[in-house]
Design a protein around this motif. Structure first.
Motif, PDB file in Angstrom:
ATOM      1  N   ALA A 461      -5.915  -5.583  -5.106  1.00  0.00           N
ATOM      2  CA  ALA A 461      -4.904  -5.172  -4.129  1.00  0.00           C
ATOM      3  C   ALA A 461      -4.188  -3.893  -4.558  1.00  0.00           C
ATOM      4  O   ALA A 461      -3.892  -3.021  -3.737  1.00  0.00           O
ATOM      5  CB  ALA A 461      -3.907  -6.303  -3.908  1.00  0.00           C
ATOM      6  N   GLU A 462      -3.899  -3.763  -5.865  1.00  0.00           N
ATOM      7  CA  GLU A 462      -3.168  -2.585  -6.334  1.00  0.00           C
ATOM      8  C   GLU A 462      -3.985  -1.310  -6.103  1.00  0.00           C
ATOM      9  O   GLU A 462      -3.459  -0.282  -5.659  1.00  0.00           O
ATOM     10  CB  GLU A 462      -2.827  -2.718  -7.826  1.00  0.00           C
ATOM     11  N   ALA A 463      -5.288  -1.386  -6.388  1.00  0.00           N
ATOM     12  CA  ALA A 463      -6.135  -0.215  -6.182  1.00  0.00           C
ATOM     13  C   ALA A 463      -6.298   0.090  -4.695  1.00  0.00           C
ATOM     14  O   ALA A 463      -6.327   1.252  -4.276  1.00  0.00           O
ATOM     15  CB  ALA A 463      -7.506  -0.440  -6.821  1.00  0.00           C
ATOM     16  N   ALA A 464      -6.388  -0.959  -3.879  1.00  0.00           N
ATOM     17  CA  ALA A 464      -6.494  -0.753  -2.433  1.00  0.00           C
ATOM     18  C   ALA A 464      -5.233  -0.086  -1.889  1.00  0.00           C
ATOM     19  O   ALA A 464      -5.300   0.798  -1.026  1.00  0.00           O
ATOM     20  CB  ALA A 464      -6.734  -2.086  -1.737  1.00  0.00           C
ATOM     21  N   ALA A 465      -4.073  -0.501  -2.404  1.00  0.00           N
ATOM     22  CA  ALA A 465      -2.817   0.114  -1.966  1.00  0.00           C
ATOM     23  C   ALA A 465      -2.771   1.583  -2.365  1.00  0.00           C
ATOM     24  O   ALA A 465      -2.308   2.443  -1.600  1.00  0.00           O
ATOM     25  CB  ALA A 465      -1.635  -0.641  -2.564  1.00  0.00           C
ATOM     26  N   ALA A 466      -3.270   1.905  -3.560  1.00  0.00           N
ATOM     27  CA  ALA A 466      -3.297   3.300  -4.008  1.00  0.00           C
ATOM     28  C   ALA A 466      -4.231   4.129  -3.130  1.00  0.00           C
ATOM     29  O   ALA A 466      -3.933   5.277  -2.787  1.00  0.00           O
ATOM     30  CB  ALA A 466      -3.721   3.368  -5.471  1.00  0.00           C
ATOM     31  N   LEU A 467      -5.379   3.535  -2.760  1.00  0.00           N
ATOM     32  CA  LEU A 467      -6.313   4.234  -1.886  1.00  0.00           C
ATOM     33  C   LEU A 467      -5.675   4.509  -0.525  1.00  0.00           C
ATOM     34  O   LEU A 467      -5.776   5.618   0.015  1.00  0.00           O
ATOM     35  CB  LEU A 467      -7.581   3.401  -1.714  1.00  0.00           C
ATOM     36  N   ALA A 468      -5.001   3.503   0.030  1.00  0.00           N
ATOM     37  CA  ALA A 468      -4.341   3.690   1.327  1.00  0.00           C
ATOM     38  C   ALA A 468      -3.251   4.751   1.241  1.00  0.00           C
ATOM     39  O   ALA A 468      -3.083   5.564   2.158  1.00  0.00           O
ATOM     40  CB  ALA A 468      -3.761   2.362   1.804  1.00  0.00           C
ATOM     41  N   ALA A 469      -2.512   4.760   0.130  1.00  0.00           N
ATOM     42  CA  ALA A 469      -1.452   5.751  -0.036  1.00  0.00           C
ATOM     43  C   ALA A 469      -2.040   7.170  -0.103  1.00  0.00           C
ATOM     44  O   ALA A 469      -1.454   8.125   0.418  1.00  0.00           O
ATOM     45  CB  ALA A 469      -0.650   5.444  -1.297  1.00  0.00           C
ATOM     46  N   GLU A 470      -3.202   7.315  -0.761  1.00  0.00           N
ATOM     47  CA  GLU A 470      -3.853   8.626  -0.818  1.00  0.00           C
ATOM     48  C   GLU A 470      -4.277   9.095   0.581  1.00  0.00           C
ATOM     49  O   GLU A 470      -4.158  10.274   0.920  1.00  0.00           O
ATOM     50  CB  GLU A 470      -5.079   8.566  -1.731  1.00  0.00           C
ATOM     51  N   LEU A 471      -4.776   8.157   1.379  1.00  0.00           N
ATOM     52  CA  LEU A 471      -5.261   8.525   2.703  1.00  0.00           C
ATOM     53  C   LEU A 471      -4.124   8.810   3.685  1.00  0.00           C
ATOM     54  O   LEU A 471      -4.206   9.727   4.500  1.00  0.00           O
ATOM     55  CB  LEU A 471      -6.145   7.400   3.265  1.00  0.00           C
ATOM     56  N   PHE A 472      -3.042   8.010   3.618  1.00  0.00           N
ATOM     57  CA  PHE A 472      -1.958   8.113   4.592  1.00  0.00           C
ATOM     58  C   PHE A 472      -0.771   8.926   4.102  1.00  0.00           C
ATOM     59  O   PHE A 472       0.107   9.284   4.879  1.00  0.00           O
ATOM     60  CB  PHE A 472      -1.474   6.721   4.995  1.00  0.00           C
ATOM     61  N   GLY A 473      -0.711   9.164   2.775  1.00  0.00           N
ATOM     62  CA  GLY A 473       0.435   9.881   2.237  1.00  0.00           C
ATOM     63  C   GLY A 473       1.688   9.034   2.145  1.00  0.00           C
ATOM     64  O   GLY A 473       2.790   9.569   1.949  1.00  0.00           O
ATOM     65  N   ALA A 474       1.547   7.723   2.288  1.00  0.00           N
ATOM     66  CA  ALA A 474       2.694   6.816   2.195  1.00  0.00           C
ATOM     67  C   ALA A 474       2.185   5.429   1.852  1.00  0.00           C
ATOM     68  O   ALA A 474       1.010   5.102   2.082  1.00  0.00           O
ATOM     69  CB  ALA A 474       3.462   6.772   3.524  1.00  0.00           C
ATOM     70  N   GLU A 475       3.049   4.614   1.287  1.00  0.00           N
ATOM     71  CA  GLU A 475       2.683   3.244   0.937  1.00  0.00           C
ATOM     72  C   GLU A 475       2.397   2.445   2.212  1.00  0.00           C
ATOM     73  O   GLU A 475       3.172   2.508   3.173  1.00  0.00           O
ATOM     74  CB  GLU A 475       3.811   2.570   0.145  1.00  0.00           C
ATOM     75  N   PRO A 476       1.304   1.682   2.258  1.00  0.00           N
ATOM     76  CA  PRO A 476       0.997   0.909   3.461  1.00  0.00           C
ATOM     77  C   PRO A 476       1.860  -0.350   3.542  1.00  0.00           C
ATOM     78  O   PRO A 476       2.356  -0.848   2.523  1.00  0.00           O
ATOM     79  CB  PRO A 476      -0.480   0.544   3.263  1.00  0.00           C
ATOM     80  N   GLU A 477       2.037  -0.864   4.743  1.00  0.00           N
ATOM     81  CA  GLU A 477       2.713  -2.144   4.917  1.00  0.00           C
ATOM     82  C   GLU A 477       1.863  -3.247   4.300  1.00  0.00           C
ATOM     83  O   GLU A 477       0.641  -3.271   4.479  1.00  0.00           O
ATOM     84  CB  GLU A 477       2.922  -2.430   6.407  1.00  0.00           C
ATOM     85  N   PRO A 478       2.473  -4.190   3.569  1.00  0.00           N
ATOM     86  CA  PRO A 478       1.693  -5.259   2.916  1.00  0.00           C
ATOM     87  C   PRO A 478       0.805  -6.038   3.887  1.00  0.00           C
ATOM     88  O   PRO A 478      -0.341  -6.347   3.564  1.00  0.00           O
ATOM     89  CB  PRO A 478       2.770  -6.147   2.289  1.00  0.00           C
ATOM     90  N   ALA A 479       1.337  -6.353   5.075  1.00  0.00           N
ATOM     91  CA  ALA A 479       0.547  -7.131   6.031  1.00  0.00           C
ATOM     92  C   ALA A 479      -0.657  -6.320   6.518  1.00  0.00           C
ATOM     93  O   ALA A 479      -1.774  -6.857   6.669  1.00  0.00           O
ATOM     94  CB  ALA A 479       1.415  -7.542   7.215  1.00  0.00           C
ATOM     95  N   PHE A 480      -0.454  -5.021   6.755  1.00  0.00           N
ATOM     96  CA  PHE A 480      -1.556  -4.157   7.185  1.00  0.00           C
ATOM     97  C   PHE A 480      -2.629  -4.081   6.100  1.00  0.00           C
ATOM     98  O   PHE A 480      -3.832  -4.206   6.377  1.00  0.00           O
ATOM     99  CB  PHE A 480      -1.014  -2.768   7.498  1.00  0.00           C
ATOM    100  N   LEU A 481      -2.204  -3.916   4.844  1.00  0.00           N
ATOM    101  CA  LEU A 481      -3.157  -3.820   3.750  1.00  0.00           C
ATOM    102  C   LEU A 481      -3.922  -5.129   3.583  1.00  0.00           C
ATOM    103  O   LEU A 481      -5.147  -5.130   3.371  1.00  0.00           O
ATOM    104  CB  LEU A 481      -2.433  -3.459   2.452  1.00  0.00           C
ATOM    105  N   ALA A 482      -3.215  -6.261   3.690  1.00  0.00           N
ATOM    106  CA  ALA A 482      -3.878  -7.556   3.563  1.00  0.00           C
ATOM    107  C   ALA A 482      -4.930  -7.737   4.652  1.00  0.00           C
ATOM    108  O   ALA A 482      -6.027  -8.263   4.408  1.00  0.00           O
ATOM    109  CB  ALA A 482      -2.841  -8.681   3.618  1.00  0.00           C
ATOM    110  N   SER A 483      -4.616  -7.279   5.859  1.00  0.00           N
ATOM    111  CA  SER A 483      -5.581  -7.380   6.957  1.00  0.00           C
ATOM    112  C   SER A 483      -6.820  -6.531   6.678  1.00  0.00           C
ATOM    113  O   SER A 483      -7.953  -6.978   6.896  1.00  0.00           O
ATOM    114  CB  SER A 483      -4.915  -6.934   8.260  1.00  0.00           C
TER     115      SER A 483
END
Length: 622
Positions: A461-483
């Motif tokens: 999950a931590e690496a996925a959150a970092a990947l999403a942050a790189e793509l979006f330029g912001a931390e993703p919502e936990p529920a969105f990332l879990a989905s």
């Protein structure tokens, strides 16, 4: 257009119907996205002598074509692909879905590429779209003649560009036989004669080179009554005077033979990079080792191997990289040649000669003179000794991507090397896609048993959150990332593409292409079985799936075993997809809800039992 007309939806080739139906479709595809007036279409189809019922016949053809080309979910009476306009008809199709457009796009990319190896890859891919004469089905049609001539000229130019690039890379042994065949088939093309003479000269066959130029002069005089052009005359004078301009340009100094393009940090895989770093530290002390990064397709094996490559470069290692490919599995020692040829090419001739002397001489025949038949025990030992000699100069990393597609000769060499690597400053790092059928599964398993296994799973999950942050330029919502993690199972490729698709609000065509590619790799029956599982969903027990797919139990079991091994399906009942996004891609088809128009040059039908061609390449490797 590269042959007969074919329409594809996903993995399925659709039945266009009669030859006249195919001719109407082909004529429309000559002008994709533009209105073709009815009068022009009738004139072309009947070559100026239309029958009284021509208009009604044309409307019948158009009606039949609509049943084929319109998406299944298209609202009745509202066509979106083959549209009637006030003055005629227009076929709205993405030109990127046409093999002819893809062919020209690849040639354009090749013209803009500076690296000869890149040029060769692009031109090979472009020529791979051809299977016979252009518009083979419509050579009688006047409307096709101009396009046939244009495409044929492009093809011949691409063939000559490919052969020229082989000579630039010093691969005369491959180029000369092909050039001899090319000049026999097209004796009036001066560029073919020029390349043949140059290849013969660089192969130390000066007399044969001059004879080839005499043959060219004779053909041109007999057929056209002209003398050779300035390029052939200049080449002949250069060969007679043995000018240095005809030799291969000097190779660059062997500094940073191959610069890595990957970032050193791999999301969620820093511990695995540390493992590779420890192996490199041992190699620097004189103790070599080998490892294989094993994981399902898409988990990031190639990205991790690029990170290992970058780490090795930072530590001052020589880096030799090879990429196995299913189309080159029959090219014996092809991977070994990829490993050694760039290093050898970068050396001055005297240094290369010294390196390849003595017990290493049989290796020169395999990886430098392109004589794979020189293999056998002596060849295996010579390749091993060549690796040792290179490693004695500086610690060496041999990185091989997609080991499952490696040719048998290279697999045997790697096994020979792995058993003797302990006292050599050398690291072999390879990747393998779990479950993907190999050319020789037994030989591959024997090799991998000699390598230290390093297993890759989904991203945490931590690496996925970092990947999403790189793509979006912001931390993703936990529920969105879990989905997103649920939809993709944490698969690196699928997660990245799904996140991008979520940002645009559109379905990912990259995932669709990837899914189609993996189903092709899974073997016969896999795509049909996967579609049945996707359709049945919760009711997908084995026998119901096999019946819907039209497969015998033994065929279905074989396809299911491959899909489970590759991580596409879960084992159990009912059968389920591991990643919901892949199920959706299979349901949608490839590309999603849009017919695949592929104008290929396949003149004869596919033999029974051959894999279905999707026409949409998928990414290779992790």
């Amino acid at each position: 257009m590269l042959g007969t007309v074919e329409v594809w939806r996903g993995d399925d080739r659709l039945d266009v119907g009669t030859p006249r139906n195919r001719e109407v479709l082909a004529r429309l595809l000559l002008s994709p996205g533009r209105v073709l007036p009815i009068a022009r279409l009738i004139d072309d189809l009947w070559e100026g002598c239309p029958p009284p019922q021509a208009l009604s016949s044309l409307r019948t053809f158009i009606c039949r074509l609509r049943r084929v080309v319109e998406p299944p979910a298209q609202e009745a009476g509202r066509p979106s692909v083959l549209i009637t306009e006030p003055l005629g008809y227009v076929l709205r199709v993405d030109e990127a879905a046409l093999d002819s457009a893809r062919f020209e796009q690849l040639l354009q990319q090749a013209r803009g590429a500076a690296d000869p190896s890149t040029v060769l890859g692009l031109v090979d891919e472009a020529l791979g779209l051809w299977r016979g004469p252009a518009y083979a089905e419509f050579t009688h049609a006047l409307w096709a003649k101009g396009e046939v001539a244009r495409l044929q000229e492009l093809q011949l130019g691409a063939v000559e560009r490919r052969l020229d690039t082989l000579l630039t890379l010093g691969r005369h042994g491959e180029a000369v036989p092909e050039l001899e065949a090319h000049t026999r088939a097209h004796p009036l093309r001066e560029e073919g004669w020029r390349l043949l003479a140059l290849g013969l000269y660089r192969s130390s066959r000066q007399g044969d080179a001059l004879a080839a130029l005499r043959d060219a002069r004779g053909y041109l005089a007999e057929e056209l009554g002209v003398d050779p052009g300035p390029e052939l005359r200049k080449l002949e004078a250069g060969i007679l005077s043995q000018t240095a301009d005809l030799d291969l340009p000097p190779a660059p100094a062997p500094v940073a033979i191959r610069r890595p393009v990957a970032r050193l940090r791999c999301l969620g895989r820093d511990d695995l990079l540390a493992t590779a770093g420890a192996a490199m530290a041992d190699a620097e002390s004189g103790s070599g080792s080998s490892m294989v990064f094993d994981g399902e397709p898409g988990v990031g094996r190639t990205q991790l191997l690029r990170g290992v490559e970058a780490l090795a470069d930072m530590r001052g290692f020589q880096v030799a990289w090879a990429q196995a490919h299913p189309l080159e599995r029959e090219y014996d020692y092809g991977v070994a040649r990829q490993v050694f040829e760039p290093i050898l090419y970068s050396m001055p001739e005297s240094e290369r000669h010294e390196l390849l002397r003595g017990t290493v001489q049989p290796a020169a025949d395999i990886v430098w003179h392109n004589r794979p038949s020189s293999g056998g025990p002596d060849g295996l030992h010579a390749l091993y000794r060549l690796a040792v000699r290179l490693a004695e100069r500086a610690p060496l990393l041999i990185a091989i991507d997609d080991l499952q597609w490696c040719d048998p000769g290279s697999l045997r060499w790697l096994a020979y090397l792995a058993r003797r690597i302990e006292g050599v400053p050398l690291v072999v790092a390879a990747t393998r896609a779990t479950g993907v059928p190999a050319g020789d599964d037994q030989l591959l398993e024997s090799l991998c048993s000699l390598f230290a296994p390093v297993c890759l799973g989904g991203l945490p999950a931590e690496a996925a959150a970092a990947l999403a942050a790189e793509l979006f330029g912001a931390e993703p919502e936990p529920a969105f990332l879990a989905s997103c993690l649920h939809e993709t199972g944490g698969n690196t490729f699928l997660l990245a593409e799904h996140l991008k698709a979520q940002a645009t609000g559109k379905r990912s065509t990259s995932i669709a292409r990837w899914a189609a590619g993996q189903l092709r790799h899974a073997g016969p029956g896999a795509a049909t079985l996967a579609r049945a599982v996707a359709t049945l969903d919760h009711a997908a027990d084995f026998h119901t799936v096999a019946d819907l797919a039209g497969l015998a139990d033994s065929q279905a079991a074989s396809a299911l075993s491959a899909l489970v091994g590759m991580g596409i399906l879960r084992d159990g009942s009912p059968l389920r997809f591991t990643q919901p996004v892949v199920r959706q891609a299979v349901l949608d088809g490839v590309p999603a809800s849009v017919p695949r128009f592929a104008l290929t040059s396949i003149v004869t039908p596919e033999p029974p039992g051959s894999p279905v061609r999707s026409g949409v390449p998928g990414p290779v490797g992790g």
